[in-house]
Write an enzyme that holds these catalytic residues in place. Structure first.
Site, mmCIF file in Angstrom:
data_model
loop_
_atom_site.group_PDB
_atom_site.id
_atom_site.type_symbol
_atom_site.label_atom_id
_atom_site.label_comp_id
_atom_site.label_asym_id
_atom_site.label_seq_id
_atom_site.Cartn_x
_atom_site.Cartn_y
_atom_site.Cartn_z
ATOM 1 N N HIS A 12 -18.309 -20.556 -3.432
ATOM 2 C CA HIS A 12 -17.944 -21.861 -3.999
ATOM 3 C C HIS A 12 -16.481 -21.881 -4.461
ATOM 4 C CE1 HIS A 12 -21.902 -23.856 -3.839
ATOM 5 N NE2 HIS A 12 -22.360 -22.626 -3.940
ATOM 6 N N GLU A 136 -19.396 -31.910 9.849
ATOM 7 C CA GLU A 136 -20.371 -31.612 8.794
ATOM 8 C C GLU A 136 -20.243 -32.624 7.649
ATOM 9 O OE1 GLU A 136 -21.990 -28.178 8.708
ATOM 10 O OE2 GLU A 136 -23.042 -28.571 6.833
ATOM 11 N N ASP A 148 -17.123 -21.479 6.382
ATOM 12 C CA ASP A 148 -18.101 -21.170 7.425
ATOM 13 C C ASP A 148 -17.522 -21.408 8.813
ATOM 14 O OD1 ASP A 148 -19.567 -20.906 5.175
ATOM 15 O OD2 ASP A 148 -20.925 -22.576 5.557
HETATM 16 C C1 GLA Z 1 -21.652 -23.230 2.063
HETATM 17 C C2 GLA Z 1 -20.441 -24.052 2.491
HETATM 18 C C3 GLA Z 1 -19.150 -23.251 2.354
HETATM 19 C C4 GLA Z 1 -19.029 -22.594 0.979
HETATM 20 C C5 GLA Z 1 -20.324 -21.881 0.608
HETATM 21 C C6 GLA Z 1 -20.307 -21.378 -0.804
HETATM 22 O O1 GLA Z 1 -21.865 -22.175 2.960
HETATM 23 O O2 GLA Z 1 -20.574 -24.509 3.803
HETATM 24 O O3 GLA Z 1 -18.040 -24.073 2.617
HETATM 25 O O4 GLA Z 1 -18.658 -23.532 0.011
HETATM 26 O O5 GLA Z 1 -21.463 -22.713 0.761
HETATM 27 O O6 GLA Z 1 -19.340 -20.412 -0.973
#
Ligand code: GLA
Length: 362
Positions: A12, A136, A148
């Site tokens: 996060h 997304e 991600d």
């Molecule tokens: C999800 C989101 C990422 C990131 C994580 C927490 O995977 O897609 O962008 O914020 O949560 O670190």
């Protein structure tokens, strides 16, 4: 094809312009795609055994949730001025869905990589990454950070990378764990509130930034704050927002310390930082859940575990654990038994290898 990802530490922090330490893994989504003669988009999900076709891409909600990721990516190509020809697409893979290994980012990144080839669009990988993230946001409604999609696109075999989520500068380094291994334990739950809680946390961070800006205009994101600044203005914060923001500020510092520890092969320090990260996510950021906490707590009794924490967005999915290689069997048995006793469920336990990011073949 495009892989899922792990994140060693830095949760996060990405949407707060902070740091993360992800890597792409040896689990992926593979696509078979071709242009068709019409202007129709046909999709078949092997894993769900579901088929969907459409001629228009303006809708946001589809009969099957996975369709949104694909249509979301097509919409980004259209925005880039690419004329959308019909596509036949079959896809499937071995990233466990809902386990926090970013199967959705792998769908977006894999499809974007395939489209880029078929449409001969020549879009740079960096731009494709941003388009996948936009898909997304706009079609799945999750205001995710960049981690991600970045990991799925830019991952490199046997390397982790420290990503600065402000300017997207990244530094690769080998993940040489010597006598240790990384193991994932999947709770096999995904609680319903995950997406809405995720977006709410983003808002809470933005609230915190606005409070700090009253005193210091140079704060653009929580990345720009440190613990001293936070403490100085503590009384101006709503207590809940303070707690959330303080977690982010500390987690960012942990990523930097963790990178140093990893480079020095100081796995003990690295493991302690993982535990601290989990405590912050559990108590201050409040994105963990009972099942994740059970998995982390079980490891506290095991002297061959160096670190353990929830990974990804939270409210279910996996923990990531750093353990001594020689105790892998013991670990698996103890976790399986303990988790079953506490929750009545059997966890899935995976060892992962670090692999390259998205690729197009042929
Ligand atoms: C999800 C989101 C990422 C990131 C994580 C927490 O995977 O897609 O962008 O914020 O949560 O670190």
């Amino acid at each position: 094809m495009a892989p899922g990802r792990i994140n060693l530490i830095g949760e996060h922090t990405d949407y707060n312009d902070g740091f993360v330490l992800p890597a792409a893994i040896d689990r992926s989504i593979v696509f078979g795609m071709n242009l068709n003669d019409g202007n129709i988009f046909r999709f078949y999900s092997i894993d769900y055994d579901e088929y969907f076709e459409t001629k228009e891409i303006s809708q946001r909600d589809y009969k099957f949730p996975w369709v949104s990721y694909l249509i979301g990516v097509l919409a980004q190509f259209q925005k880039e001025g690419i004329s959308l020809k019909g596509i036949d697409c079959v896809f499937g893979g071995d990233i466990p869905i809902g386990s926090g290994l970013s199967s959705s980012a792998a769908i977006e990144c894999g499809f974007a990589t395939g489209l880029n080839e078929l449409y001969k669009a020549n879009i740079e990988k960096y731009q494709l990454t941003l388009m996948a993230q936009k898909a997304e946001h706009e079609y799945a409604g999750v205001l995710c950070g960049i981690m991600d999609q970045y990991a799925s696109m830019f991952g490199r075999k046997d390397q982790v990378f420290k990503l600065d989520c402000r300017d997207h500068e990244h530094e690769y380094f080998p993940l040489d764990l010597e006598d240790h291994v990384i193991v994932l334990c999947d709770t096999r739950v995904k609680h319903k509130l995950a997406d809405s809680a995720y977006n709410k946390r983003r808002q809470e961070c933005d609230d915190g930034v606005r409070t700090l800006q009253e005193f210091d205009r140079s704060v653009i994101a929580l990345r720009d704050a440190d613990q001293t600044l936070m403490q100085k203005h503590k009384d101006s914060f709503d207590p809940l927002i303070f707690k959330r923001c303080m977690y982010v500020v500390k987690e960012n510092q942990r990523v930097l310390k963790a990178c140093k520890a990893l480079k020095k092969k100081d796995f003990k320090t690295f493991g302690l930082l993982m535990y601290q990260s989990h405590e912050g996510l559990q108590r201050d950021y409040e994105v963990s859940c009972d099942e994740l906490d059970v998995l982390v707590d079980l490891t506290r009794e095991m002297d061959f575990v160096l670190g353990s924490r929830m990974m990804g967005g939270g409210f279910g999915g996996c923990t990531i654990n750093l353990i001594e290689k020689s105790s892998l069997n013991n670990f698996t048995q103890l976790i399986s038994k303990g988790y079953k006793e506490s929750t009545g469920m059997s966890p899935n336990i995976y060892s992962v290898k670090i692999e390259d990011g998205a690729k197009a073949f042929g």
